[in-house]
Design a protein around this motif. Sequence first.
Motif, short mmCIF file in Angstrom:
data_model
loop_
_atom_site.label_atom_id
_atom_site.label_comp_id
_atom_site.label_asym_id
_atom_site.label_seq_id
_atom_site.Cartn_x
_atom_site.Cartn_y
_atom_site.Cartn_z
N THR A 65 0.83 -1.21 0.00
CA THR A 65 0.00 0.00 0.00
C THR A 65 0.87 1.26 0.00
OG1 THR A 65 -0.15 -0.15 2.43
CG2 THR A 65 -1.97 -1.09 1.14
N LEU A 66 1.84 1.31 -0.89
CA LEU A 66 2.71 2.47 -0.97
C LEU A 66 2.25 3.46 -2.03
CD1 LEU A 66 5.30 3.52 0.37
CD2 LEU A 66 6.62 2.43 -1.44
N SER A 67 1.42 3.00 -2.95
CA SER A 67 0.97 3.87 -4.04
C SER A 67 -0.53 4.06 -4.00
CB SER A 67 1.36 3.26 -5.40
OG SER A 67 0.59 2.09 -5.66
N ALA A 68 -0.98 5.12 -4.64
CA ALA A 68 -2.42 5.36 -4.82
C ALA A 68 -2.74 5.10 -6.28
CB ALA A 68 -2.76 6.80 -4.44
N SER A 69 -3.41 3.98 -6.55
CA SER A 69 -3.75 3.58 -7.92
C SER A 69 -2.51 3.49 -8.81
CB SER A 69 -4.75 4.58 -8.52
OG SER A 69 -5.89 4.70 -7.71
N GLY A 70 -1.41 2.97 -8.24
CA GLY A 70 -0.18 2.80 -9.01
C GLY A 70 0.67 4.05 -9.11
N ASP A 71 0.25 5.16 -8.49
CA ASP A 71 0.98 6.42 -8.55
C ASP A 71 1.76 6.60 -7.24
OD1 ASP A 71 1.92 8.98 -8.75
OD2 ASP A 71 -0.01 9.92 -9.16
N PHE A 72 3.09 6.71 -7.36
CA PHE A 72 3.94 6.82 -6.18
C PHE A 72 4.32 8.27 -5.85
CE2 PHE A 72 4.50 2.52 -7.73
CZ PHE A 72 4.59 1.76 -6.58
N PHE A 73 3.68 9.23 -6.47
CA PHE A 73 4.07 10.63 -6.28
C PHE A 73 4.03 11.04 -4.81
CE2 PHE A 73 2.87 15.07 -5.67
CZ PHE A 73 3.89 15.72 -6.32
N ARG A 74 2.95 10.67 -4.12
CA ARG A 74 2.80 11.09 -2.73
C ARG A 74 3.91 10.52 -1.86
NH1 ARG A 74 1.59 14.69 1.07
NH2 ARG A 74 0.43 13.85 2.84
N ALA A 75 4.20 9.24 -2.00
CA ALA A 75 5.26 8.62 -1.21
C ALA A 75 6.62 9.24 -1.52
CB ALA A 75 5.30 7.11 -1.47
N LYS A 76 6.89 9.47 -2.79
CA LYS A 76 8.18 10.06 -3.16
C LYS A 76 8.35 11.45 -2.59
CE LYS A 76 8.66 7.56 -7.56
NZ LYS A 76 8.65 7.68 -9.04
N SER A 77 7.30 12.26 -2.61
CA SER A 77 7.42 13.65 -2.16
C SER A 77 7.56 13.73 -0.65
CB SER A 77 6.22 14.46 -2.63
OG SER A 77 5.01 13.94 -2.13
N THR A 78 6.83 12.92 0.11
CA THR A 78 6.93 13.00 1.56
C THR A 78 8.25 12.43 2.08
OG1 THR A 78 5.72 10.90 1.75
CG2 THR A 78 4.45 12.93 1.97
N LEU A 79 8.81 11.45 1.37
CA LEU A 79 10.07 10.83 1.79
C LEU A 79 11.30 11.52 1.22
CD1 LEU A 79 9.08 7.06 1.51
CD2 LEU A 79 9.45 8.37 3.62
N GLY A 80 11.12 12.48 0.33
CA GLY A 80 12.27 13.17 -0.25
C GLY A 80 12.88 12.46 -1.43
N LEU A 81 12.22 11.40 -1.92
CA LEU A 81 12.76 10.68 -3.08
C LEU A 81 12.62 11.50 -4.36
CD1 LEU A 81 11.35 7.17 -2.20
CD2 LEU A 81 13.77 7.73 -2.44
N ASN A 82 11.71 12.46 -4.36
CA ASN A 82 11.55 13.31 -5.55
C ASN A 82 12.71 14.28 -5.72
OD1 ASN A 82 10.77 14.71 -3.21
ND2 ASN A 82 9.44 16.09 -4.36
N LEU A 83 13.58 14.37 -4.71
CA LEU A 83 14.75 15.25 -4.80
C LEU A 83 15.93 14.55 -5.47
CD1 LEU A 83 14.58 16.80 -1.20
CD2 LEU A 83 13.69 17.75 -3.34
N MET A 84 15.79 13.26 -5.74
CA MET A 84 16.86 12.52 -6.40
C MET A 84 16.94 12.91 -7.87
SD MET A 84 18.42 10.55 -4.23
CE MET A 84 19.16 9.22 -5.18
N PRO A 85 18.14 12.84 -8.48
CA PRO A 85 18.26 13.15 -9.91
C PRO A 85 17.39 12.23 -10.77
CG PRO A 85 20.42 13.02 -8.87
CD PRO A 85 19.44 12.52 -7.87
N ARG A 86 16.94 12.74 -11.89
CA ARG A 86 16.10 11.95 -12.80
C ARG A 86 16.83 10.66 -13.19
NH1 ARG A 86 11.85 13.34 -15.99
NH2 ARG A 86 12.15 15.54 -15.47
N GLY A 87 16.12 9.57 -13.16
CA GLY A 87 16.69 8.29 -13.54
C GLY A 87 17.27 7.50 -12.38
N ARG A 88 17.36 8.13 -11.19
CA ARG A 88 17.94 7.42 -10.04
C ARG A 88 16.87 6.68 -9.23
NH1 ARG A 88 22.77 9.21 -8.01
NH2 ARG A 88 22.52 7.43 -6.59
N VAL A 89 15.61 6.94 -9.51
CA VAL A 89 14.52 6.28 -8.78
C VAL A 89 13.60 5.60 -9.78
CG1 VAL A 89 12.56 6.57 -7.22
CG2 VAL A 89 14.60 7.99 -6.92
N ALA A 90 13.35 4.32 -9.57
CA ALA A 90 12.44 3.56 -10.42
C ALA A 90 11.32 2.97 -9.56
CB ALA A 90 13.19 2.44 -11.14
N ASP A 91 10.14 2.82 -10.14
CA ASP A 91 9.05 2.22 -9.39
C ASP A 91 8.33 1.18 -10.24
OD1 ASP A 91 6.68 3.58 -10.80
OD2 ASP A 91 7.81 5.32 -10.09
#
Length: 472
Positions: A220-246
């Motif tokens: 239950t980490l995503s909402a309908s397959g979208d991980f945007f919320r989890a990434k933004s609250t955990l700071g994963l959205n601050l990683m360079p493009r291509g360094r995070v895959a889901d």
Amino acid sequence: MDFQITNHNYFIADVLHRAGGKRPLLPNYQLVIIDEAHKFLQAARSMYGSELVDSEIPALAGEIHAIIPDKPSGGVNAHRLAKKLRGQSEKLFQRLIANIPEDQASDDEAKRFSAVMDGEAGHHLKCIAGTSMDIGEAIAGSYVQPLFRERKARALWRLGLLAERVAGLRKHSRLIYWLEKRTEGEVKTTALSAIPKDLDERLHRDLWSKGIPIILTSGTLSASGDFFRAKSTLGLNLMPRGRVADVSMASPFDYMRNTLLYTSERAPFPNNKDKRYITAIADEIVRLVRASHGHAAVLFTSYNVMGQVYALVKKRGLSFPLFRLERGGTGAIERFKKSGNGILFASGALWEGIDIPGDALSLLIIVKLPFPVPDPIGDYERSLCGDMETYKARAIVPDMLVKLKQGFGRLIRSETDTGVCAILDSRAGESGSYRSRVLAALPDCNVTDCVGDVQAFMAAKKPAKFFELDGK
């Protein structure tokens, strides 16, 4: 290859030690797997944050009175200082509770309340920090009886930690504050809690950016397959493009064959203050549990509403035993499991982490979509979004869908389980504003709004002994 297994909090404690230049708590590692990753944010808030519980200082003051002789140490009376420390703690919490906005204080669903750190509250915090250090200095060289030496050393350690935490709580502009009222059995406490506003940046700096591969897993980490919320609250959205895959993987359970989703067309729009709404919910629950022959859990987002509905259903004289899970309790869950065909009314803990496999839980009724209750953390997030619609899209709806998935997950716990999930919120009904989002978030299964279909499903899926006790 060596494996190290630890919990989220201890792992984050190791991260903090390394970030602060302290000795690591864990041996060096080359890969991290964070299971139950939907709980990692709460662990990070706990470890990066600070809290002061209203019962903590009185207990510490009592310990000082118990182990320190009455004679002053170096002209300083530790007992007088301990009494002052306790008094400042009481005044702090009195002030903070008095500052809770009236609309929050009367909200049954609220778990976190605004902690207004005005000048008076800040003064009490300053006095607590200073008095803690004064007591430590006063008793450090004082004589205690040999049997109290270990307790004295522990009291000094607690005083030092207290002064450090309270000093951290005084950094007003960098923190999000809230008050939290807790109940454990018969004990009720109030905690002043705070987390850094830049928690996402700290996690990025201290953990994600270190170059160590990290895998986060959760159902239950995503909402309908979208991980945007989890990434933004955990700071994963601050990683360079291509360094995070889901990636999202399909469940091994056959929901299409073993599960039926019921959405109510009878329940009115949720309004906890409307007696007609409460009565309609009770009526719908009675219809459903008769169709399922008990074996049901009813999930609420409000203990107050749960109590009102429970009282109404109890008057209907059903043959199935009724159980009510109180705030902070767990005994009702075990009694429900043993009953075989009971009806459990619950909130809080049952939304996640409770395992009831088999036929005991064959009907899960979700009374209301679990939208997050407004709190100081949400208020701060909303201020960053700029407008309410953006905040709803980025935070409110994704958080609701994740919690809905967690609640839905209580129903099917093994490949042989079968059952019905009923959602009584009109917003998930045929013409409801959130129906498409709800259906997209939950596993694919047949959907109905007919109680007769629920009864037919149970008749087709359950053995004869399931129906031995019928409802009135």
